[in-house]
Scaffold this active site. Structure first.
Site, PDB file in Angstrom:
ATOM      1  N   THR A 197       0.891  -1.380   0.097  1.00  0.00           N
ATOM      2  CA  THR A 197      -0.091   0.086   0.084  1.00  0.00           C
ATOM      3  C   THR A 197       0.674   1.112   0.116  1.00  0.00           C
ATOM      4  OG1 THR A 197      -1.473  -1.226   1.480  1.00  0.00           O
ATOM      5  CG2 THR A 197      -1.804   1.267   1.199  1.00  0.00           C
ATOM      6  N   ASP A 225       2.525  -8.433   9.879  1.00  0.00           N
ATOM      7  CA  ASP A 225       3.883  -9.179   9.852  1.00  0.00           C
ATOM      8  C   ASP A 225       5.004  -8.328  10.433  1.00  0.00           C
ATOM      9  OD1 ASP A 225       2.442 -11.189   8.274  1.00  0.00           O
ATOM     10  OD2 ASP A 225       3.401 -10.983   6.620  1.00  0.00           O
ATOM     11  N   GLY A 269       3.609 -14.499   8.374  1.00  0.00           N
ATOM     12  CA  GLY A 269       4.989 -13.801   8.436  1.00  0.00           C
ATOM     13  C   GLY A 269       5.611 -14.461   7.161  1.00  0.00           C
TER      14      GLY A 269
HETATM   15  N1  LIG Z   1       4.753  -1.493  -6.023  1.00  0.00           N
HETATM   16  C1  LIG Z   1       3.438  -1.228  -6.031  1.00  0.00           C
HETATM   17  N2  LIG Z   1       3.018  -0.167  -6.657  1.00  0.00           N
HETATM   18  C2  LIG Z   1       1.754   0.387  -6.834  1.00  0.00           C
HETATM   19  N3  LIG Z   1       0.864  -0.243  -5.841  1.00  0.00           N
HETATM   20  C3  LIG Z   1       1.078  -1.426  -5.290  1.00  0.00           C
HETATM   21  C4  LIG Z   1       2.318  -2.032  -5.202  1.00  0.00           C
HETATM   22  N4  LIG Z   1       2.322  -3.096  -4.417  1.00  0.00           N
HETATM   23  C5  LIG Z   1       1.088  -3.086  -3.863  1.00  0.00           C
HETATM   24  N5  LIG Z   1       0.519  -2.315  -4.431  1.00  0.00           N
HETATM   25  C6  LIG Z   1      -1.048  -2.397  -4.191  1.00  0.00           C
HETATM   26  O1  LIG Z   1      -1.178  -1.916  -2.755  1.00  0.00           O
HETATM   27  C7  LIG Z   1      -2.328  -2.556  -2.128  1.00  0.00           C
HETATM   28  C8  LIG Z   1      -2.181  -3.470  -1.107  1.00  0.00           C
HETATM   29  O2  LIG Z   1      -0.886  -4.385  -1.321  1.00  0.00           O
HETATM   30  P1  LIG Z   1      -0.540  -5.733  -0.584  1.00  0.00           P
HETATM   31  O3  LIG Z   1       0.829  -6.156  -0.792  1.00  0.00           O
HETATM   32  O4  LIG Z   1      -1.710  -6.407  -1.045  1.00  0.00           O
HETATM   33  O5  LIG Z   1      -0.936  -5.405   0.935  1.00  0.00           O
HETATM   34  P2  LIG Z   1      -0.095  -4.465   2.031  1.00  0.00           P
HETATM   35  O6  LIG Z   1      -0.306  -3.364   1.608  1.00  0.00           O
HETATM   36  O7  LIG Z   1      -0.767  -5.065   2.992  1.00  0.00           O
HETATM   37  O8  LIG Z   1       1.365  -5.045   2.076  1.00  0.00           O
HETATM   38  C9  LIG Z   1      -2.897  -3.438  -3.349  1.00  0.00           C
HETATM   39  O9  LIG Z   1      -4.181  -2.536  -4.025  1.00  0.00           O
HETATM   40  C10 LIG Z   1      -1.842  -3.492  -4.269  1.00  0.00           C
HETATM   41  O10 LIG Z   1      -2.186  -3.305  -5.805  1.00  0.00           O
HETATM   42  O1  LIG Z   2      -4.998 -12.317   3.155  1.00  0.00           O
HETATM   43  P1  LIG Z   2      -4.380 -13.218   2.189  1.00  0.00           P
HETATM   44  O2  LIG Z   2      -4.203 -12.802   0.817  1.00  0.00           O
HETATM   45  O3  LIG Z   2      -4.689 -14.501   2.333  1.00  0.00           O
HETATM   46  O4  LIG Z   2      -2.790 -13.352   2.517  1.00  0.00           O
HETATM   47  C1  LIG Z   2      -2.173 -13.644   3.623  1.00  0.00           C
HETATM   48  C2  LIG Z   2      -0.798 -12.884   4.162  1.00  0.00           C
HETATM   49  O5  LIG Z   2      -1.415 -11.563   4.590  1.00  0.00           O
HETATM   50  C3  LIG Z   2      -0.639 -11.363   5.738  1.00  0.00           C
HETATM   51  O6  LIG Z   2      -1.533 -11.694   6.610  1.00  0.00           O
HETATM   52  C4  LIG Z   2      -0.411  -9.905   5.915  1.00  0.00           C
HETATM   53  O7  LIG Z   2       0.308  -9.333   4.864  1.00  0.00           O
HETATM   54  P2  LIG Z   2       0.158  -7.826   4.393  1.00  0.00           P
HETATM   55  O8  LIG Z   2       0.250  -7.076   5.770  1.00  0.00           O
HETATM   56  O9  LIG Z   2       1.332  -7.619   3.511  1.00  0.00           O
HETATM   57  O10 LIG Z   2      -1.141  -7.620   3.656  1.00  0.00           O
HETATM   58  C5  LIG Z   2       0.579 -12.194   5.581  1.00  0.00           C
HETATM   59  O11 LIG Z   2       0.974 -12.618   7.039  1.00  0.00           O
HETATM   60  C6  LIG Z   2      -0.031 -13.469   4.955  1.00  0.00           C
HETATM   61  O12 LIG Z   2       0.970 -14.051   4.287  1.00  0.00           O
END
Ligand SMILES: Nc1ncnc2c1ncn2[C@@H]1O[C@H](COP(=O)(O)OP(=O)(O)O)[C@@H](O)[C@H]1O
Ligand SMILES: O=P(O)(O)OC[C@H]1O[C@](O)(COP(=O)(O)O)[C@@H](O)[C@@H]1O
Ligand SMILES: [Mg+2]
Length: 463
Positions: A197, A225, A269
């Site tokens: 995000t 995490d 994690g």
């Molecule tokens: N490198 C990136 N550039 C732009 N948007 C991203 C990128 N990585 C993730 N996002 C967007 O951010 C949102 C959340 O990302 P996600 O990895 O699923 O969860 P978190 O923010 O909890 O790590 C999603 O809508 C995803 O498409």
């Molecule tokens: O919610 P999903 O898509 O099943 O993904 C599970 C993943 O989300 C998490 O709970 C949290 O990850 P993010 O905070 O990056 O969204 C990880 O620990 C786990 O691997």
């Protein structure tokens, strides 16, 4: 400048002067809109506040990035961030605020509390009346209509796990998102989410700057995490660790109540083992903690099986905690015909290290022990149970402080920033920096050594 006194081995007192601080620059709406009108802070007229001369935070109030500091002759300045909190002057007329709140990524305890406190804080502290919830993550900016929120609607949200606004992965369409923000006239955007995000927020912020829009973008880091760097930890992390401990406790009871019982717990994690590490340290029932930051192996000298064999002989039971991202290189991929899977946001979807370990343990016992020797593996995978719960008291308090910090920052005209605790004090950090900062477990520091000494587990370096 700060000064303090120390005493050397000869008893002589030295006065140390610590200076040379570099305050990290924060983007401000005035940089792109120099003629923006300032207003006195509405808190001046709030009956619950009596702002005195020290009440408001000034640009010289900072939070040091590192408080543990070896005093040396280093000419390097010490890094500091602007301290979060209300400013004497704001750059929004409360009547003209149109705030949007969005939650993205996976769940984390406390998301609803953050939303609640953003709404209540904007409404009660600053008198804003146009506050909207954007549904289901980033895609909600261009699909569906935002919902108007008020304190009455959100009053009990802190008691609910999850996010009432809903969340999602993927759907990051930069231009449609910024068009959606622009078309709906939002001038404050609050983004609650994790590392992915925050990377998306950088792009949104840059695009808003490119379009020269007068919109403050504030981030609130959410990561169960704990994989976002710079901040002390995310809200919800402690709650998740508490829930994880319950799973460990059950695994311990099952293992202890069996002959040659092994309790195996898999915890969330993805790329960091913080939940596994903290749950291990606080539970004290764990014999081995496996995290993504260190490799492990099963067979041979110094391997997991040799260790468990000794543990079972000694104690009659053992508990193993494994973070979901651990051991991905040890699990054979050929027999799974595994093509590396990704979720909608591009995060890797892992092989089930817990299920694989369970079956390897059973195979090992059948292979290396006599047939009538009892053996049990009880595998607990609490998955979403550790994050789909309301926040505990400490996390709820954190949620309030982090949400109000974000509001104070946006009202003061800061933008492209993230609010979060650094060394226990809330600060504003440029989002670019947060998006870059990872937070792996440092296996060279004393905390990991503490885990190893507590569990007695092998270091898996003697292969
Ligand atoms: N490198 C990136 N550039 C732009 N948007 C991203 C990128 N990585 C993730 N996002 C967007 O951010 C949102 C959340 O990302 P996600 O990895 O699923 O969860 P978190 O923010 O909890 O790590 C999603 O809508 C995803 O498409
Ligand atoms: O919610 P999903 O898509 O099943 O993904 C599970 C993943 O989300 C998490 O709970 C949290 O990850 P993010 O905070 O990056 O969204 C990880 O620990 C786990 O691997
Ligand atoms: Mg993430």
């Amino acid at each position: 400048m700060a000064s303090s006194a120390t005493t050397d081995a000869g008893g002589e007192e030295h006065h140390l002067t610590i200076q040379n601080i570099r305050v990290q620059k924060l983007p401000h709406l005035l940089h792109t809109h120099p003629s923006l009108r300032s207003h006195p802070n509405p808190l001046d007229a709030n009956p619950f506040f009596h702002p005195s001369s020290e009440f408001y935070i000034t640009p010289s109030d900072v939070v040091l990035r590192h408080i543990l500091h070896g005093v040396s002759d280093s000419p390097e300045p010490r890094l500091a961030y602007h301290r979060a909190g209300p400013r004497k002057t704001v750059y929004f007329d409360p009547g003209h605020v149109r705030a949007a709140i969005v939650t993205c990524g996976g769940l984390c305890p406390g998301m609803n509390t953050v939303i609640r406190e953003l709404v209540v804080g904007l409404w009660d502290l600053y008198g804003a009346r146009h506050i909207f919830g954007v549904a289901a993550g980033y895609r909600g900016f261009y699909s569906g209509e935002p919902v108007a929120l008020n304190p009455k609607m959100v009053h009990d949200w802190h008691r609910k796990g999850g996010t009432v606004l809903e969340t999602s992965r993927g759907g990051f369409d930069l231009h449609r998102i910024v068009d959606g923000i622009q078309d709906r006239g939002f001038n404050q955007v609050y983004i609650i989410g994790g590392d992915g995000t925050m990377r998306g927020m950088v792009e949104i912020f840059n695009e808003i700057q490119r379009r020269e829009l007068n919109i403050a973008v504030a981030g609130i880091p959410k990561t169960v995490d704990n994989d976002v760097g710079i901040i002390d930890r995310s809200f919800g992390f402690q709650t998740a660790v508490e829930m994880a401990q319950q799973a460990i406790s059950a695994a311990h009871t099952e293992a202890e109540s069996a002959v040659n019982g092994i309790g195996l717990v898999k915890l969330m994690g993805r790329s960091t083992g913080h939940i596994a590490l903290h749950a291990t340290l606080s539970s004290r029932d764990v014999d081995c903690c496996l995290i993504p930051e260190t490799d492990f192996y099963l067979e041979g000298r110094g391997g997991l099986l040799e260790f468990l064999d000794a543990r079972l002989k000694e104690n009659g039971h053992a508990v193993v905690v494994v973070a979901e991202g651990a051991g991905q290189d040890v699990i054979p991929r050929s027999d799974v015909a595994h093509v590396e899977e990704k979720d909608e946001s591009g995060n890797p979807v892992f092989l089930d290290v817990g299920g694989w370990l369970k079956s390897e343990l059973k195979k090992w016992w059948a292979r290396d022990h006599v047939a009538d020797e009892l053996f049990t593996v009880k595998y607990i995978d609490p998955t979403y149970m550790i994050r789909a719960v309301p926040a505990n008291a400490t996390d709820n308090l954190y949620c309030t402080l982090v949400a109000h910090s974000a509001i104070h920052g946006a009202m003061a005209g800061y933008t492209g920033f993230v609010s979060g605790p650094i060394n226990g004090n809330y600060a504003y950090i440029p989002v670019e920096e947060v998006a870059r900062a990872k937070n792996p477990v440092d296996t060279r520091d004393h905390k990991w050594a503490w885990v190893r000494s507590l569990t007695n587990q092998p270091d898996f370096e003697n292969r």
